[in-house]
Design an enzyme around this catalytic site. Structure first.
Site, PDB file in Angstrom:
ATOM      1  CG  ASN A  22      -2.768  -8.197  11.218  1.00 14.04           C
ATOM      2  OD1 ASN A  22      -2.766  -9.384  10.928  1.00 14.04           O
ATOM      3  ND2 ASN A  22      -2.136  -7.723  12.295  1.00 14.04           N
TER       4      ASN A  22
ATOM      5  CG  ASP B  74       9.638  -4.029  17.989  1.00 12.41           C
ATOM      6  OD1 ASP B  74       9.806  -5.270  17.916  1.00 12.41           O
ATOM      7  OD2 ASP B  74       9.793  -3.266  17.027  1.00 12.41           O
ATOM      8  CB  ILE B  75       7.367  -9.080  20.551  1.00 16.09           C
ATOM      9  CG1 ILE B  75       6.016  -8.610  21.077  1.00 16.09           C
ATOM     10  CG2 ILE B  75       7.755 -10.428  21.140  1.00 16.09           C
ATOM     11  CD1 ILE B  75       4.826  -9.416  20.576  1.00 16.09           C
TER      12      ILE B  75
ATOM     13  CE  LYS C 104      11.266  -4.240  14.160  1.00 15.89           C
ATOM     14  NZ  LYS C 104       9.942  -4.678  14.618  1.00 15.89           N
TER      15      LYS C 104
END
Ligand code: PMT
Length: 391
Positions: free
Chosen positions: A205, A299-300, A334
């Site tokens: 990205n 997903d860190i 999260k």
């Protein structure tokens, strides 16, 4: 009062006293430092001895006071110190420090020490506001020297303004905060990740890393011990940096570093998906269409916030639409302490730009940080994080 939990306990503080009227406060400062169970070694300039006698400071610190330069004293003292505190620091001494002069024992040991240096300026308000003094202070700060104060008020010369040395109790508080910060660790991720399709192609990205690197610099300037975990970018940082490539690499690096981390800031634009299989050889053009099978990356951020003892966890949300709604959802989903939402897809903001604007949210509040250069915004963000973290 003796504080058994004082962060100054057993700290070896080299107190440099230079020649200004505020030197009379140094006696009280030594007494308060000793109360906090610090070890204090006083070094004075010749001029300082005209304002307060070495004998007074010797009696209070319990150690011989150094004034005169000799063969090895500067090296021994420089190595002994956990911190060099110059209080009061005159305009002349600040100038000497800025230009690396070694006129006397105190300025020489400042050159020789690896310990952090803090200064408490004390001078007439006109001298404090003088362009050269301000320029010197800016250079000292850029070099990592911490400036405590000065305070504003009436001065010995009859003027009123900025230039008074901080009161001793405020100096002690500043020192406590300094040692508090240097014992705290901040872990930051920055930049993009690359998810390889074959040895020469990858999915990535537009993240340049500028936002995350600016946050690392701001946290470091605020006195924290910072580790930056960075995807591939064209930037360099003065903070400890671990370079990674893929989301999996970043996940492993974060998990290896997360123990003892106090604050985790996830600025990286981590790829959400990666190819299920990475081809060992460069893919050949064989068909009209080529299908890539993708699978989610770890997903860190969620992995950190779900730890048994998570650090104060700050996530980012990059959204092209419904910024507030999606950011608030991520905050809850999260389990974050704070989320910094930025609008992306607009030229000049967000990805690969100098500027950004952030909407901050936490469980029961939020704050808008208006469009600004990322370096300015990073400092504002760190200030808010510190405030929320400490509350
Ligand atoms: O690098 P710059 O060019 O300066 O641009 C800055 C930025 C736009 C990249 C930055 O400000 C930013 O928004 N970073 C987060 C980008 C992102 O991936 O946002 P997201 O909404 O997709 O992800 C939400 C959060 O989860 C982020 O904190 C992200 O780091 C984290 N995440 C996402 C996926 C994943 N697998 N692991 C994660 O930890």
């Amino acid at each position: 009062m003796i504080k058994s939990d004082s962060l100054l306990k057993n700290k070896q503080i080299l107190l440099g006293i230079t020649g200004g009227i505020a030197a009379y406060k140094s006696a009280d400062l030594v007494r308060r430092l000793i109360e906090q169970q610090a070890q204090v070694q006083v070094v004075m300039t010749e001029m300082a001895t005209k304002f307060i006698t070495p004998l007074t400071l010797e009696a209070l610190s319990g150690k011989s006071v150094y004034v005169v330069q000799d063969a090895m004293a500067h090296i021994e003292l420089a190595r002994w110190a956990d911190m060099v505190l110059i209080a009061p620091a005159t305009a002349n001494f600040l100038a000497n420090l800025t230009y690396g002069h070694a006129h006397d024992l105190l300025s020489t040991l400042c050159l020789a020490t690896a310990a952090p240096i803090c200064v408490a300026p004390a001078m007439n308000q006109q001298m404090w506001h003088a362009a050269i003094t301000q320029e010197n202070c800016q250079k000292l700060q850029q070099r990592g020297i911490t400036i405590f104060g000065p305070a504003i008020g009436s001065q010995a010369c009859g003027d009123v303004g900025a230039g008074r040395m901080l009161e001793v109790v405020d100096l002690i508080d500043s020192l406590q905060l300094f040692f508090h910060k240097t014992t705290q660790k901040v872990l930051i991720t920055a930049g993009p990740t690359r998810e390889h399709i074959d040895p020469v192609r990858f999915i990535s990205n537009r993240s340049s890393g500028k936002m995350g690197y600016a946050i690392a610099e701001a946290a470091s300037a605020a006195g924290y011990e910072v580790t930056l975990i960075s995807g591939p970018v064209c930037l360099s940082s003065s903070t400890a940096t671990i370079s990674v490539n893929s989301a999996q690499d970043m996940y492993e690096a974060v998990m290896a570093q997360i123990k003892n981390t106090d604050i985790f800031i996830s600025t990286a634009a981590v790829a959400d998906y990666r190819p299920v299989k990475q081809a060992e050889q460069k893919l050949k053009k064989t068909a009209v269409t080529l299908q890539l099978n993708l699978e989610p990356t770890p997903d860190i951020l969620a992995s950190v916030s779900n730890l048994e003892n998570p650090p104060f966890t700050v996530g980012f949300a990059a959204e092209t639409n419904n910024l507030v709604e999606y950011a608030k959802k991520k905050l809850v989903a999260k389990k974050l302490d704070m989320i910094a939402a930025n609008q992306v897809g607009i030229e000049g903001l967000g990805f690969d730009s100098e500027d950004n604007a952030l909407s901050l949210f936490w469980q029961d509040g939020g704050l808008e940080l208006a469009r600004a250069n990322k370096k300015i915004l990073a400092k504002q963000l760190i200030d808010v994080i510190i405030e929320r973290f400490n509350s």
